[in-house]
Design a protein around this motif. Structure first.
Motif, PDB file in Angstrom:
ATOM      1  N   PHE A 110     -52.921  18.193 -10.532  1.00 16.10           N
ATOM      2  CA  PHE A 110     -52.546  17.980  -9.129  1.00 16.10           C
ATOM      3  C   PHE A 110     -51.116  18.445  -8.875  1.00 16.10           C
ATOM      4  O   PHE A 110     -50.815  19.003  -7.830  1.00 16.10           O
ATOM      5  N   ASP A 111     -50.225  18.207  -9.853  1.00 12.53           N
ATOM      6  CA  ASP A 111     -48.836  18.634  -9.684  1.00 12.53           C
ATOM      7  C   ASP A 111     -48.717  20.155  -9.613  1.00 12.53           C
ATOM      8  O   ASP A 111     -47.851  20.685  -8.929  1.00 12.53           O
ATOM      9  N   ILE A 112     -49.600  20.869 -10.329  1.00  9.65           N
ATOM     10  CA  ILE A 112     -49.553  22.335 -10.338  1.00  9.65           C
ATOM     11  C   ILE A 112     -50.254  22.898  -9.105  1.00  9.65           C
ATOM     12  O   ILE A 112     -49.727  23.739  -8.385  1.00  9.65           O
ATOM     13  N   THR A 113     -51.487  22.436  -8.870  1.00 11.46           N
ATOM     14  CA  THR A 113     -52.290  22.931  -7.754  1.00 11.46           C
ATOM     15  C   THR A 113     -52.909  21.746  -7.008  1.00 11.46           C
ATOM     16  O   THR A 113     -54.013  21.318  -7.337  1.00 11.46           O
ATOM     17  N   PRO A 114     -52.190  21.181  -6.036  1.00 12.77           N
ATOM     18  CA  PRO A 114     -52.732  20.011  -5.324  1.00 12.77           C
ATOM     19  C   PRO A 114     -54.011  20.351  -4.560  1.00 12.77           C
ATOM     20  O   PRO A 114     -54.156  21.460  -4.051  1.00 12.77           O
ATOM     21  N   ASP A 115     -54.935  19.400  -4.541  1.00 12.28           N
ATOM     22  CA  ASP A 115     -56.137  19.534  -3.714  1.00 12.28           C
ATOM     23  C   ASP A 115     -56.505  18.149  -3.187  1.00 12.28           C
ATOM     24  O   ASP A 115     -56.107  17.138  -3.767  1.00 12.28           O
ATOM     25  N   VAL A 116     -57.256  18.129  -2.103  1.00  9.04           N
ATOM     26  CA  VAL A 116     -57.524  16.866  -1.399  1.00  9.04           C
ATOM     27  C   VAL A 116     -58.312  15.882  -2.255  1.00  9.04           C
ATOM     28  O   VAL A 116     -57.971  14.699  -2.332  1.00  9.04           O
ATOM     29  N   ILE A 117     -59.373  16.337  -2.917  1.00  5.66           N
ATOM     30  CA  ILE A 117     -60.221  15.411  -3.683  1.00  5.66           C
ATOM     31  C   ILE A 117     -59.421  14.739  -4.792  1.00  5.66           C
ATOM     32  O   ILE A 117     -59.439  13.513  -4.931  1.00  5.66           O
ATOM     33  N   SER A 118     -58.681  15.536  -5.576  1.00  4.10           N
ATOM     34  CA  SER A 118     -57.857  14.959  -6.640  1.00  4.10           C
ATOM     35  C   SER A 118     -56.818  14.008  -6.050  1.00  4.10           C
ATOM     36  O   SER A 118     -56.562  12.926  -6.601  1.00  4.10           O
ATOM     37  N   GLY A 119     -56.217  14.401  -4.925  1.00  2.00           N
ATOM     38  CA  GLY A 119     -55.211  13.553  -4.287  1.00  2.00           C
ATOM     39  C   GLY A 119     -55.764  12.207  -3.866  1.00  2.00           C
ATOM     40  O   GLY A 119     -55.143  11.167  -4.096  1.00  2.00           O
ATOM     41  N   LEU A 120     -56.953  12.219  -3.280  1.00  2.00           N
ATOM     42  CA  LEU A 120     -57.572  10.949  -2.855  1.00  2.00           C
ATOM     43  C   LEU A 120     -57.858  10.048  -4.054  1.00  2.00           C
ATOM     44  O   LEU A 120     -57.593   8.838  -4.018  1.00  2.00           O
ATOM     45  N   LEU A 121     -58.389  10.640  -5.127  1.00  2.00           N
ATOM     46  CA  LEU A 121     -58.709   9.852  -6.328  1.00  2.00           C
ATOM     47  C   LEU A 121     -57.435   9.301  -6.979  1.00  2.00           C
ATOM     48  O   LEU A 121     -57.372   8.124  -7.355  1.00  2.00           O
ATOM     49  N   LEU A 122     -56.419  10.161  -7.096  1.00  2.00           N
ATOM     50  CA  LEU A 122     -55.144   9.726  -7.698  1.00  2.00           C
ATOM     51  C   LEU A 122     -54.473   8.651  -6.860  1.00  2.00           C
ATOM     52  O   LEU A 122     -53.978   7.647  -7.391  1.00  2.00           O
ATOM     53  N   HIS A 123     -54.442   8.858  -5.549  1.00  2.88           N
ATOM     54  CA  HIS A 123     -53.797   7.891  -4.658  1.00  2.88           C
ATOM     55  C   HIS A 123     -54.452   6.520  -4.824  1.00  2.88           C
ATOM     56  O   HIS A 123     -53.764   5.503  -4.983  1.00  2.88           O
ATOM     57  N   GLN A 124     -55.778   6.504  -4.807  1.00  2.73           N
ATOM     58  CA  GLN A 124     -56.512   5.235  -4.965  1.00  2.73           C
ATOM     59  C   GLN A 124     -56.183   4.583  -6.310  1.00  2.73           C
ATOM     60  O   GLN A 124     -55.949   3.379  -6.392  1.00  2.73           O
ATOM     61  N   ALA A 125     -56.143   5.404  -7.367  1.00  3.09           N
ATOM     62  CA  ALA A 125     -55.843   4.869  -8.707  1.00  3.09           C
ATOM     63  C   ALA A 125     -54.448   4.252  -8.746  1.00  3.09           C
ATOM     64  O   ALA A 125     -54.254   3.145  -9.269  1.00  3.09           O
ATOM     65  N   TYR A 126     -53.448   4.951  -8.170  1.00  5.37           N
ATOM     66  CA  TYR A 126     -52.080   4.420  -8.200  1.00  5.37           C
ATOM     67  C   TYR A 126     -51.939   3.162  -7.356  1.00  5.37           C
ATOM     68  O   TYR A 126     -51.196   2.245  -7.710  1.00  5.37           O
ATOM     69  N   VAL A 127     -52.659   3.109  -6.229  1.00  5.15           N
ATOM     70  CA  VAL A 127     -52.654   1.883  -5.426  1.00  5.15           C
ATOM     71  C   VAL A 127     -53.201   0.722  -6.252  1.00  5.15           C
ATOM     72  O   VAL A 127     -52.606  -0.364  -6.312  1.00  5.15           O
ATOM     73  N   GLU A 128     -54.324   0.959  -6.935  1.00  7.80           N
ATOM     74  CA  GLU A 128     -54.945  -0.102  -7.744  1.00  7.80           C
ATOM     75  C   GLU A 128     -54.078  -0.484  -8.943  1.00  7.80           C
ATOM     76  O   GLU A 128     -54.123  -1.620  -9.419  1.00  7.80           O
ATOM     77  N   LEU A 129     -53.289   0.479  -9.442  1.00  5.80           N
ATOM     78  CA  LEU A 129     -52.386   0.199 -10.576  1.00  5.80           C
ATOM     79  C   LEU A 129     -51.071  -0.454 -10.104  1.00  5.80           C
ATOM     80  O   LEU A 129     -50.185  -0.700 -10.917  1.00  5.80           O
ATOM     81  N   HIS A 130     -50.958  -0.702  -8.793  1.00  7.43           N
ATOM     82  CA  HIS A 130     -49.742  -1.278  -8.207  1.00  7.43           C
ATOM     83  C   HIS A 130     -48.525  -0.422  -8.536  1.00  7.43           C
ATOM     84  O   HIS A 130     -47.486  -0.927  -8.959  1.00  7.43           O
ATOM     85  N   GLU A 131     -48.696   0.900  -8.329  1.00  3.97           N
ATOM     86  CA  GLU A 131     -47.586   1.839  -8.502  1.00  3.97           C
ATOM     87  C   GLU A 131     -47.329   2.526  -7.150  1.00  3.97           C
ATOM     88  O   GLU A 131     -47.735   3.671  -6.932  1.00  3.97           O
ATOM     89  N   PRO A 132     -46.662   1.782  -6.251  1.00  5.86           N
ATOM     90  CA  PRO A 132     -46.500   2.310  -4.891  1.00  5.86           C
ATOM     91  C   PRO A 132     -45.708   3.615  -4.823  1.00  5.86           C
ATOM     92  O   PRO A 132     -46.003   4.474  -3.982  1.00  5.86           O
ATOM     93  N   ALA A 133     -44.726   3.792  -5.700  1.00  5.85           N
ATOM     94  CA  ALA A 133     -43.931   5.029  -5.660  1.00  5.85           C
ATOM     95  C   ALA A 133     -44.796   6.232  -6.009  1.00  5.85           C
ATOM     96  O   ALA A 133     -44.726   7.285  -5.350  1.00  5.85           O
ATOM     97  N   ALA A 134     -45.649   6.084  -7.027  1.00  8.20           N
ATOM     98  CA  ALA A 134     -46.548   7.173  -7.427  1.00  8.20           C
ATOM     99  C   ALA A 134     -47.562   7.454  -6.320  1.00  8.20           C
ATOM    100  O   ALA A 134     -47.849   8.615  -6.002  1.00  8.20           O
ATOM    101  N   ALA A 135     -48.103   6.390  -5.714  1.00  5.24           N
ATOM    102  CA  ALA A 135     -49.070   6.549  -4.623  1.00  5.24           C
ATOM    103  C   ALA A 135     -48.419   7.271  -3.444  1.00  5.24           C
ATOM    104  O   ALA A 135     -49.014   8.172  -2.837  1.00  5.24           O
ATOM    105  N   GLN A 136     -47.175   6.900  -3.128  1.00  8.73           N
ATOM    106  CA  GLN A 136     -46.469   7.523  -2.010  1.00  8.73           C
ATOM    107  C   GLN A 136     -46.180   8.998  -2.301  1.00  8.73           C
ATOM    108  O   GLN A 136     -46.282   9.851  -1.419  1.00  8.73           O
ATOM    109  N   ARG A 137     -45.841   9.304  -3.555  1.00 13.65           N
ATOM    110  CA  ARG A 137     -45.571  10.694  -3.937  1.00 13.65           C
ATOM    111  C   ARG A 137     -46.809  11.559  -3.697  1.00 13.65           C
ATOM    112  O   ARG A 137     -46.732  12.662  -3.158  1.00 13.65           O
TER     113      ARG A 137
END
Length: 194
Positions: free
Chosen positions: A150-177
């Motif tokens: 995702f850091d190299i080539t961002p795409d929507v599907i990966s972003g949605l999955l990662l965002h959800q994972a970081y929210v569930e991991l209680h990592e708000p800074a990563a989710a916001q990034r």
């Protein structure tokens, strides 16, 4: 213009046996583009009667069926995979349906895992495995599957999955990034509040 194209596909089909499958596929594609998906599916049903073992026609039908029509998609894909078991597109679509239905994780892993480093199919394979990890609440696995790519080539599907994972991991800074990258680079807006 679409009607002219459709007429030429019908003529091609009538005049040249060799072009029958392609003419059905192109005509279905035209119908879908002008918003006549049901007509396109009906056309592919006719094509399927005429060419019952043409995996391209069957697969085109899978892709046109409604997203949540899992039973029909799954049955068609099982038929396609009997005809053409080595095709990675067909295998990954089947794995995606299993993940969407939260079924048969072992089959999903068997299909997707060998392809995660494949240049053509790697991203889709990792996304399927990440979606399965999300269902299993294995949020750190989602990050390990998708973050580097995702850091190299961002795409929507990966972003949605990662965002959800970081929210569930209680990592708000990563989710916001992730949300910022999606907003700035993909023009896709995510709300980060729960």
């Amino acid at each position: 213009q679409a009607q002219q194209a459709i007429a030429s596909m019908e003529k091609l089909r009538a005049d040249f046996d060799d072009f029958v499958p392609q003419s059905y596929l192109m005509q279905a594609n035209i119908l879908q583009k002008i918003g006549q998906t049901n007509t396109a599916i009906a056309l592919l049903n006719d094509a399927q009667k005429r060419l019952p073992n043409n995996s391209d026609i069957l697969f085109a039908k899978v892709l046109l069926l409604p997203e949540n029509d899992y039973a029909n998609k799954r049955q068609l894909l099982q038929n396609i995979l009997r005809l053409n078991p080595q095709n990675n597109d067909y295998q990954l679509e089947y794995a995606q349906i299993l993940v969407n239905q939260k079924q048969d994780d072992d089959t999903v892993i068997a299909i997707a895992s060998p392809l995660i480093n494949n240049s053509k199919y790697g991203l889709k394979s990792r996304q399927i495995l990440a979606q399965m990890a999300l269902h299993r609440q294995n949020y750190s696995q989602v990050a390990s599957l998708l973050a580097d790519n995702f850091d190299i080539t961002p795409d929507v599907i990966s972003g949605l999955l990662l965002h959800q994972a970081y929210v569930e991991l209680h990592e708000p800074a990563a989710a916001q990034r992730i949300a910022d990258i999606m907003q700035n680079e993909l023009s896709y807006s995510l709300t980060t509040s729960r």
